[in-house]
Design a protein around this motif. Structure first.
Motif, mmCIF file in Angstrom:
data_model
loop_
_atom_site.group_PDB
_atom_site.id
_atom_site.type_symbol
_atom_site.label_atom_id
_atom_site.label_comp_id
_atom_site.label_asym_id
_atom_site.label_seq_id
_atom_site.Cartn_x
_atom_site.Cartn_y
_atom_site.Cartn_z
ATOM 1 N N PRO A 204 0.804 -1.234 0.000
ATOM 2 C CA PRO A 204 0.000 0.000 0.000
ATOM 3 C C PRO A 204 0.831 1.276 0.000
ATOM 4 C CG PRO A 204 -0.049 -1.072 2.156
ATOM 5 C CD PRO A 204 0.604 -2.032 1.216
ATOM 6 N N ASP A 205 2.113 1.196 0.329
ATOM 7 C CA ASP A 205 2.959 2.391 0.318
ATOM 8 C C ASP A 205 3.433 2.762 -1.088
ATOM 9 O OD1 ASP A 205 2.727 2.594 3.070
ATOM 10 O OD2 ASP A 205 4.557 1.422 3.451
ATOM 11 N N ILE A 206 3.272 1.839 -2.035
ATOM 12 C CA ILE A 206 3.671 2.114 -3.412
ATOM 13 C C ILE A 206 2.632 3.028 -4.056
ATOM 14 C CG2 ILE A 206 4.099 1.102 -5.681
ATOM 15 C CD1 ILE A 206 6.255 0.518 -3.635
ATOM 16 N N ARG A 207 3.108 4.051 -4.745
ATOM 17 C CA ARG A 207 2.214 5.037 -5.354
ATOM 18 C C ARG A 207 2.260 4.904 -6.877
ATOM 19 N NH1 ARG A 207 4.549 10.373 -3.284
ATOM 20 N NH2 ARG A 207 2.904 11.236 -4.617
ATOM 21 N N ILE A 208 1.165 4.389 -7.439
ATOM 22 C CA ILE A 208 1.010 4.312 -8.891
ATOM 23 C C ILE A 208 -0.398 4.768 -9.251
ATOM 24 C CG2 ILE A 208 2.708 2.488 -9.272
ATOM 25 C CD1 ILE A 208 0.427 0.471 -9.348
ATOM 26 N N ARG A 209 -0.571 5.176 -10.517
ATOM 27 C CA ARG A 209 -1.878 5.631 -10.991
ATOM 28 C C ARG A 209 -2.255 4.854 -12.248
ATOM 29 N NH1 ARG A 209 0.006 11.140 -11.460
ATOM 30 N NH2 ARG A 209 -0.853 11.056 -13.579
ATOM 31 N N LYS A 210 -3.556 4.712 -12.462
ATOM 32 C CA LYS A 210 -4.042 3.995 -13.635
ATOM 33 C C LYS A 210 -3.892 4.813 -14.921
ATOM 34 C CE LYS A 210 -7.300 1.057 -11.126
ATOM 35 N NZ LYS A 210 -8.703 0.633 -10.960
ATOM 36 N N ASP A 211 -3.627 6.096 -14.781
ATOM 37 C CA ASP A 211 -3.465 6.937 -15.966
ATOM 38 C C ASP A 211 -2.010 7.341 -16.180
ATOM 39 O OD1 ASP A 211 -3.176 8.618 -13.819
ATOM 40 O OD2 ASP A 211 -4.396 10.246 -14.649
ATOM 41 N N HIS A 212 -1.096 6.573 -15.585
ATOM 42 C CA HIS A 212 0.320 6.927 -15.686
ATOM 43 C C HIS A 212 1.118 5.650 -15.954
ATOM 44 C CE1 HIS A 212 3.710 9.537 -15.248
ATOM 45 N NE2 HIS A 212 4.216 8.909 -14.199
ATOM 46 N N MET A 213 1.054 5.193 -17.206
ATOM 47 C CA MET A 213 1.710 3.931 -17.536
ATOM 48 C C MET A 213 2.177 3.938 -18.983
ATOM 49 S SD MET A 213 -1.169 1.063 -18.279
ATOM 50 C CE MET A 213 -2.206 1.197 -19.731
ATOM 51 N N VAL A 214 3.069 2.983 -19.284
ATOM 52 C CA VAL A 214 3.586 2.781 -20.632
ATOM 53 C C VAL A 214 3.444 1.307 -20.977
ATOM 54 C CG1 VAL A 214 5.689 2.738 -22.042
ATOM 55 C CG2 VAL A 214 5.211 4.711 -20.572
ATOM 56 N N ILE A 215 3.011 1.025 -22.194
ATOM 57 C CA ILE A 215 2.936 -0.341 -22.710
ATOM 58 C C ILE A 215 4.175 -0.573 -23.566
ATOM 59 C CG2 ILE A 215 1.598 -1.964 -24.099
ATOM 60 C CD1 ILE A 215 -0.867 -0.198 -23.514
ATOM 61 N N TRP A 216 4.904 -1.649 -23.298
ATOM 62 C CA TRP A 216 6.213 -1.855 -23.942
ATOM 63 C C TRP A 216 6.356 -3.319 -24.344
ATOM 64 C CZ3 TRP A 216 10.431 1.970 -23.278
ATOM 65 C CH2 TRP A 216 11.601 1.592 -23.924
ATOM 66 N N GLY A 217 6.772 -3.558 -25.590
ATOM 67 C CA GLY A 217 6.998 -4.933 -26.021
ATOM 68 C C GLY A 217 7.925 -4.992 -27.215
ATOM 69 N N ALA A 218 8.548 -6.148 -27.407
ATOM 70 C CA ALA A 218 9.464 -6.345 -28.525
ATOM 71 C C ALA A 218 9.140 -7.654 -29.228
ATOM 72 C CB ALA A 218 10.910 -6.360 -28.042
ATOM 73 N N SER A 219 9.236 -7.679 -30.548
ATOM 74 C CA SER A 219 8.953 -8.857 -31.363
ATOM 75 C C SER A 219 7.494 -9.289 -31.132
ATOM 76 C CB SER A 219 9.944 -9.972 -31.050
ATOM 77 O OG SER A 219 9.848 -11.014 -32.001
ATOM 78 N N GLU A 220 7.256 -10.515 -30.661
ATOM 79 C CA GLU A 220 5.872 -10.873 -30.338
ATOM 80 C C GLU A 220 5.298 -9.884 -29.330
ATOM 81 O OE1 GLU A 220 3.055 -14.386 -28.410
ATOM 82 O OE2 GLU A 220 5.230 -14.610 -28.320
ATOM 83 N N GLY A 221 6.138 -9.423 -28.410
ATOM 84 C CA GLY A 221 5.690 -8.414 -27.459
ATOM 85 C C GLY A 221 5.329 -7.097 -28.128
#
Length: 275
Positions: A204-221
């Protein structure tokens, strides 16, 4: 060509982007479903998707900054130097495939020495195989290295194994649907939901938001990241991606299929794997 390939496997009629949820009526995604000879099915409501069924801290993939520097020096990674230590957890969570609830696995990596709000990275892996034994959570540090090093830069990382690749817990009843948009995107987006459930319950001390992210992938990713981005507003509208990175993605699948059948090589193996 990628658009033509995708549309060929969709319903002719397209409805609203997504269902509107109320407290009494969970959201049921409403978009064209795969129709490539499959039985008819409807998607399940998303309110129970991404539920954590099991989680386990993995000390062998949790490193100090100094240990990460040694790992960094052992691989040829085009990434900056590690900035912090990390803590790694394996997860098993709920998702869905062809209208039925299934369990998927993956890993979450959290930086240990950062107090401010952090960016979320959804890391989607390159081609590793088609079954449980090939999943990132099943192949040791080779499967965890990229998520671990991305997290060492100060990001919270979630990395799904994909459907058909239950790596550390459970057994899949199907092979991984290789280069298939819908199940790949859905399992990946549900891993984001699982991440937020995990943080709420276990960190619960970790601070993340649902509108603050990056989608990252390589090849099949890279393929996975493109379609995860496309399905995002329809299947998981509560999230917002700031950027989508797709490195060397197999986008023109029709051309690749034609090339792989006419020229024996690595493309041929990929086509055989997707059949």
């Amino acid at each position: 060509m990628m658009l033509i390939f995708w549309l060929a496997c969709q319903n002719a009629q397209k409805n609203d982007d997504s269902a509107v949820a109320t407290e009494a009526t969970p959201a049921i995604p409403d978009f064209p479903l795969s129709q490539c000879g499959l039985r008819e099915y409807n998607l399940l409501p998303t309110d129970t998707m991404g539920t954590i069924v099991s989680s386990e801290r993995r000390d062998e993939f949790s490193f100090s900054k100094e240990a990460l520097q040694a790992l960094y020096n052992s691989f040829d990674f085009p990434l900056p130097q590690p900035e912090t230590g990390v803590e790694t957890h394996f997860i098993q969570y709920t998702t869905q495939d062809k209208g039925e609830e299934v369990l998927a696995t993956g890993l979450i990596v959290i930086p240990t020495d950062i107090e401010e709000e952090m960016l979320t990275v959804l890391w989607e892996h390159f081609t590793l195989g088609l079954n449980d034994t090939c999943a990132p959570t099943a192949i040791g540090i080779a499967g965890a290295a990229h998520p671990v090093l991305f997290a060492s830069l100060g990001n919270v990382v979630v990395a799904p194994d994909y459907i058909g690749m239950s790596g550390w817990r459970g057994e899949s009843d199907t092979l991984h649907p290789y280069i298939v948009a819908e199940p790949t995107a859905i399992a990946s987006l549900d891993s984001l939901r699982a991440l937020h459930h995990f943080v709420e319950d276990e960190a619960p001390d970790i601070r993340i938001r649902k509108d603050h992210m990056v989608i990252w992938g390589a090849s099949e990713g890279g393929f996975a990241s493109l379609f995860t981005d496309r399905y995002l507003p329809h299947y998981a509208p509560e999230f917002e991606s700031k950027a989508t990175v797709a490195a060397i993605p197999p986008t023109d699948v029709l051309w690749l299929a034609k090339y792989g059948t006419e020229h024996l090589g690595e493309t041929t193996l990929g086509i055989l794997g997707s059949i």
